[in-house]
Motif scaffolding. Sequence first.
Motif, PDB file in Angstrom:
ATOM      1  N   GLY A 161     -60.474  96.362  46.870  1.00 34.18           N
ATOM      2  CA  GLY A 161     -61.746  96.543  47.631  1.00 34.18           C
ATOM      3  C   GLY A 161     -60.985  96.399  49.218  1.00 34.18           C
ATOM      4  O   GLY A 161     -60.018  96.464  49.581  1.00 34.18           O
ATOM      5  N   LEU A 214     -63.859  87.824  54.034  1.00 36.80           N
ATOM      6  CA  LEU A 214     -64.680  87.986  52.911  1.00 36.80           C
ATOM      7  C   LEU A 214     -64.039  89.168  52.216  1.00 36.80           C
ATOM      8  O   LEU A 214     -63.394  90.059  52.968  1.00 36.80           O
ATOM      9  CB  LEU A 214     -66.130  88.612  53.497  1.00 36.80           C
ATOM     10  CG  LEU A 214     -66.817  87.223  54.272  1.00 36.80           C
ATOM     11  CD1 LEU A 214     -67.948  88.050  54.870  1.00 36.80           C
ATOM     12  CD2 LEU A 214     -67.003  86.107  53.294  1.00 36.80           C
ATOM     13  N   PHE A 265     -64.884  92.350  49.660  1.00 34.24           N
ATOM     14  CA  PHE A 265     -65.974  93.385  48.974  1.00 34.24           C
ATOM     15  C   PHE A 265     -65.384  94.368  48.056  1.00 34.24           C
ATOM     16  O   PHE A 265     -64.445  95.119  48.655  1.00 34.24           O
ATOM     17  CB  PHE A 265     -66.710  94.167  50.013  1.00 34.24           C
ATOM     18  CG  PHE A 265     -67.421  93.185  50.846  1.00 34.24           C
ATOM     19  CD1 PHE A 265     -68.704  92.391  50.368  1.00 34.24           C
ATOM     20  CD2 PHE A 265     -66.897  92.577  52.283  1.00 34.24           C
ATOM     21  CE1 PHE A 265     -69.238  91.546  51.380  1.00 34.24           C
ATOM     22  CE2 PHE A 265     -67.509  91.767  53.065  1.00 34.24           C
ATOM     23  CZ  PHE A 265     -68.664  91.203  52.558  1.00 34.24           C
ATOM     24  N   PRO A 310     -68.678  94.794  40.358  1.00 39.88           N
ATOM     25  CA  PRO A 310     -68.902  94.602  41.956  1.00 39.88           C
ATOM     26  C   PRO A 310     -68.607  93.155  41.855  1.00 39.88           C
ATOM     27  O   PRO A 310     -69.245  92.119  41.434  1.00 39.88           O
ATOM     28  CB  PRO A 310     -70.330  95.062  42.119  1.00 39.88           C
ATOM     29  CG  PRO A 310     -70.811  95.833  41.331  1.00 39.88           C
ATOM     30  CD  PRO A 310     -69.908  95.409  40.011  1.00 39.88           C
ATOM     31  N   GLU A 333     -68.167  90.123  45.337  1.00 36.24           N
ATOM     32  CA  GLU A 333     -68.020  89.627  46.860  1.00 36.24           C
ATOM     33  C   GLU A 333     -67.440  88.137  46.863  1.00 36.24           C
ATOM     34  O   GLU A 333     -68.082  87.218  45.947  1.00 36.24           O
ATOM     35  CB  GLU A 333     -69.315  89.578  47.631  1.00 36.24           C
ATOM     36  CG  GLU A 333     -70.008  90.893  47.734  1.00 36.24           C
ATOM     37  CD  GLU A 333     -71.274  90.969  48.359  1.00 36.24           C
ATOM     38  OE1 GLU A 333     -71.633  89.772  48.903  1.00 36.24           O
ATOM     39  OE2 GLU A 333     -72.095  91.999  48.435  1.00 36.24           O
TER      40      GLU A 333
END
Length: 164
Positions: free
Chosen positions: A47, A76, A78, A90, A92
């Motif tokens: 990502g 961060l 993602f 997915p 985060e």
Amino acid sequence: MLRKLLLTGISLCLPLQAHALSCMRWDAIDVYNRAAEAEERYVIVRGRFLRDGPDRLIEDTQEVEGMPVPYTYDALFFGEIGSRVGFRTPVELEVEINVTCAASWCGFAPDDGHDMLAFLQVDNDRNYSLISGPCPFSLIPEPTDEILDQIVACMRGQNCEPSF
């Protein structure tokens, strides 16, 4: 012959630093195997990173004039976490990025917003970190579908031999 000897002599007089760092050739499977055999725990993610804080000196770092300084910052992440079914879940994450140096060579920080395959170290408190040294074994920019397929095959316990 005299010319060869002269060139060899000149190259020996060059600063040793120019010849000091030599990263081994590696591929994604090598990185996977290195992480799988490490004492530390790793998760594999694909990502994008986004910087979420300023650079900070890595603790116990002594600055030397004219030399790059290792640093850390928060980011961060993602993207998706890797598993036996691929990169489909997915995720985060907050990640501490640690860019380390050896002499005048340093790792690189992941470019904001660019697709990366990363091997994140995770501790018992579920804190994630990425260590990028002069030979950045934990970060693969712009991974191809072939690379991702190789990593998934390794996670499935299939062929996980380096290609060279």
